[in-house]
Design a protein around this motif. Structure first.
Motif, mmCIF file in Angstrom:
data_model
loop_
_atom_site.group_PDB
_atom_site.id
_atom_site.type_symbol
_atom_site.label_atom_id
_atom_site.label_comp_id
_atom_site.label_asym_id
_atom_site.label_seq_id
_atom_site.Cartn_x
_atom_site.Cartn_y
_atom_site.Cartn_z
ATOM 1 N N MET A 170 0.844 -1.210 0.000
ATOM 2 C CA MET A 170 0.000 0.000 0.000
ATOM 3 C C MET A 170 0.876 1.256 0.000
ATOM 4 O O MET A 170 0.518 2.247 -0.650
ATOM 5 C CB MET A 170 -0.952 -0.007 1.199
ATOM 6 C CG MET A 170 -1.977 -1.144 1.160
ATOM 7 S SD MET A 170 -2.975 -1.228 -0.357
ATOM 8 C CE MET A 170 -2.164 -2.542 -1.287
ATOM 9 N N ARG A 171 2.024 1.206 0.683
ATOM 10 C CA ARG A 171 2.948 2.359 0.629
ATOM 11 C C ARG A 171 3.511 2.471 -0.796
ATOM 12 O O ARG A 171 3.654 3.573 -1.349
ATOM 13 C CB ARG A 171 4.078 2.179 1.649
ATOM 14 C CG ARG A 171 3.598 2.231 3.104
ATOM 15 C CD ARG A 171 4.744 2.376 4.117
ATOM 16 N NE ARG A 171 5.607 1.182 4.155
ATOM 17 C CZ ARG A 171 5.347 0.090 4.890
ATOM 18 N NH1 ARG A 171 4.202 -0.009 5.586
ATOM 19 N NH2 ARG A 171 6.205 -0.947 4.903
ATOM 20 N N GLY A 180 -4.431 0.040 -9.080
ATOM 21 C CA GLY A 180 -3.910 -0.390 -7.785
ATOM 22 C C GLY A 180 -4.144 -1.887 -7.628
ATOM 23 O O GLY A 180 -5.010 -2.455 -8.303
ATOM 24 N N ILE A 181 -3.366 -2.522 -6.763
ATOM 25 C CA ILE A 181 -3.487 -3.976 -6.570
ATOM 26 C C ILE A 181 -3.786 -4.287 -5.102
ATOM 27 O O ILE A 181 -2.961 -4.021 -4.221
ATOM 28 C CB ILE A 181 -2.203 -4.709 -6.997
ATOM 29 C CG1 ILE A 181 -1.833 -4.358 -8.449
ATOM 30 C CG2 ILE A 181 -2.370 -6.217 -6.836
ATOM 31 C CD1 ILE A 181 -0.533 -4.978 -8.950
ATOM 32 N N GLN A 182 -4.970 -4.856 -4.860
ATOM 33 C CA GLN A 182 -5.361 -5.247 -3.500
ATOM 34 C C GLN A 182 -4.564 -6.479 -3.081
ATOM 35 O O GLN A 182 -4.395 -7.419 -3.851
ATOM 36 C CB GLN A 182 -6.861 -5.565 -3.464
ATOM 37 C CG GLN A 182 -7.410 -5.891 -2.082
ATOM 38 C CD GLN A 182 -8.752 -6.623 -2.137
ATOM 39 O OE1 GLN A 182 -8.942 -7.502 -2.963
ATOM 40 N NE2 GLN A 182 -9.672 -6.237 -1.258
ATOM 41 N N ALA A 221 -9.964 -5.808 3.372
ATOM 42 C CA ALA A 221 -10.749 -4.571 3.517
ATOM 43 C C ALA A 221 -9.823 -3.382 3.758
ATOM 44 O O ALA A 221 -9.988 -2.308 3.161
ATOM 45 C CB ALA A 221 -11.740 -4.722 4.670
ATOM 46 N N GLU A 222 -8.808 -3.583 4.606
ATOM 47 C CA GLU A 222 -7.833 -2.503 4.882
ATOM 48 C C GLU A 222 -7.126 -2.091 3.590
ATOM 49 O O GLU A 222 -6.977 -0.903 3.288
ATOM 50 C CB GLU A 222 -6.813 -2.982 5.917
ATOM 51 C CG GLU A 222 -5.763 -1.949 6.281
ATOM 52 C CD GLU A 222 -4.702 -2.495 7.245
ATOM 53 O OE1 GLU A 222 -5.051 -3.357 8.101
ATOM 54 O OE2 GLU A 222 -3.543 -2.068 7.137
ATOM 55 N N LEU A 245 -6.382 1.693 -1.029
ATOM 56 C CA LEU A 245 -6.327 1.955 -2.478
ATOM 57 C C LEU A 245 -7.380 2.994 -2.869
ATOM 58 O O LEU A 245 -7.131 3.885 -3.676
ATOM 59 C CB LEU A 245 -6.548 0.658 -3.259
ATOM 60 C CG LEU A 245 -5.469 -0.422 -3.120
ATOM 61 C CD1 LEU A 245 -5.878 -1.663 -3.921
ATOM 62 C CD2 LEU A 245 -4.108 0.087 -3.593
ATOM 63 N N ARG A 246 -8.560 2.897 -2.250
ATOM 64 C CA ARG A 246 -9.650 3.837 -2.577
ATOM 65 C C ARG A 246 -9.229 5.254 -2.197
ATOM 66 O O ARG A 246 -9.462 6.214 -2.938
ATOM 67 C CB ARG A 246 -10.913 3.412 -1.813
ATOM 68 C CG ARG A 246 -12.201 4.053 -2.228
ATOM 69 C CD ARG A 246 -13.292 3.710 -1.221
ATOM 70 N NE ARG A 246 -13.805 2.349 -1.374
ATOM 71 C CZ ARG A 246 -14.869 2.061 -2.117
ATOM 72 N NH1 ARG A 246 -15.459 3.031 -2.799
ATOM 73 N NH2 ARG A 246 -15.327 0.830 -2.210
#
Ligand SMILES: Nc1cc(CSc2ncc[nH]2)c2nc(N)[nH]c(=O)c2c1
Ligand SMILES: [Zn+2]
Length: 372
Positions: A166-167, A186-188, A198-199, A204-205
């Motif tokens: 996420m960073r 973005g890649i979950q 969910a985090e 990403l959102r």
């Protein structure tokens, strides 16, 4: 200049059908993307890939940066010109391939250092260098630079890996810059942990992307666990943007993923298995090397309209595979890609007519288990 824009046409349960408009043409969703790792869909001409019904194909940052080099591809006019494919191209960001292919790799907060599996030369990938390479290649859909943890992994490892990704997603967004007509996805991540998924989706959102991929699956967890995760993961992502499930899969994986709200998928399976004599048909798999096909005058699939099924017998395909002739990989790859696109076209029509459940039931009913 057409912008990059996703339009939803219809839904049927969680399944969706729509269209992505890009400057290089439209992508009908749900879409299957053939993989062109080293600037070629192996054993296929680009015009043949288009004839199978593909709207978009995949390239690989990792392979192309090592050979022939992203700068060289840029000097020669970019990847579309280089490989003679003028429709959309999505490139993966390289991190996944480094972890599965490169030697002597070192991962730190900034990125990953590794040696080429081709000549042992030393390279570095980070969110910034991955964005630059994908810009040099000229791909239309750029993937954020992420880390995909190998499974099995404990929850803490999955959590820390996801938070690093996420960073890196934020750094990818910053480095991507303002590129009208191009998209950054973005890649979950988060493994099979619902709260971590969910985090990741929320992170990403917050950053904001033109599309959202579901990463960290199809890494050995098995179909049941993957579907369990897909029962909730797609719905965590913005519903007005494309959802791309990476690295999937077998025909029944693809159908199950679309049923759960996935819009885009890619897999080497149809091309790789085609080269090893494995044909996928609506009635199941055919291993053409098996002696039982040596005298069979029938096509692979009498309902299929691909060049292999229109003009060649199983006996011929069996012969050219046994003889190691190049036409064998060409014909079976063409058939498999044609069949995968037929599945996608069938699902797009079924969803738009509100009859996905019936289509899915028919899909499973005609697939005899095992070899046919
Ligand atoms: N299963 C799987 C497959 C791929 C490769 S998709 C691909 N690249 C080139 C061809 N196909 C993944 N790629 C990234 N970046 N992240 C992932 O989590 C991930 C997971
Ligand atoms: Zn065929």
């Amino acid at each position: 200049m057409t912008e990059f824009h996703f339009t939803l046409h219809a839904t049927d349960g969680a399944a969706r059908t729509g269209r992505i408009d890009t400057p290089r043409g439209e992508i009908r969703t749900p879409a299957f993307m053939p993989v062109g790792t080293a600037a070629t869909v192996k054993a296929m001409l680009p015009e043949s890939v288009r004839e199978t019904g593909a709207d978009i194909l995949l390239g690989n940052t990792y392979h192309l940066m090592l050979r022939p080099g992203a700068e060289r591809v840029a000097r020669l006019g970019g990847l579309h010109r280089f490989m003679n494919w003028d429709r959309p191209i999505l490139t993966d960001s390289g991190g996944f391939q480094v972890m599965s292919l490169a030697e002597l790799r070192k991962l730190d907060e900034d990125g990953v250092t590794f040696r080429s599996h081709i000549d042992g030369s030393k390279h570095r990938l980070s969110p910034e260098t991955s964005m630059e390479i994908q810009r040099l290649l000229g791909s239309d859909i750029v993937m954020a630079f992420d880390e995909c943890p190998a499974l099995p992994a404990d929850r803490e490892r999955i959590a820390s890996s996801m938070r690093l990704s996420m960073r890196w997603a934020a750094r990818s967004r910053a480095a991507f810059g303002d590129r009208p007509g191009h998209a950054l996805f973005g890649i979950q991540q988060g493994g099979l942990e619902r709260d971590l998924r969910a985090e990741s989706a929320e992170a990403l959102r917050e950053i904001g992307f033109e599309g959202y991929a579901i990463g960290g699956l199809a890494v050995g967890e098995g179909q049941e666990a993957m579907f369990g995760c897909l029962d909730y993961a797609p719905g965590m992502l913005p519903e007005d943007k494309p959802r791309y499930l990476m690295g999937v899969g077998k025909p029944d994986d693809i159908v199950g993923a679309v049923k759960r709200g996935v819009d885009m998928m890619d897999c080497v399976l149809p091309s790789r298995s085609g080269r090893t004599g494995q044909a996928w048909t609506r009635r199941g798999q055919v291993n053409i090397k098996n002696a039982r096909h040596a005298d069979d005058p029938r096509p692979l699939d009498e309902h299929c309209t691909c060049p292999a099924c229109r003009s060649y017998s199983r006996a011929y395909l069996h012969h050219v595979f046994r003889a190691g002739e190049m036409i064998s990989g060409m014909l079976l790859t063409w058939h498999n890609l044609h069949y995968f696109q037929e599945i996608m076209a069938g699902m797009r029509a079924a969803i738009s007519e509100g009859r996905f459940a019936a289509w899915e039931a028919d899909f499973h009913a005609t697939r005899a288990e095992g070899d046919i």
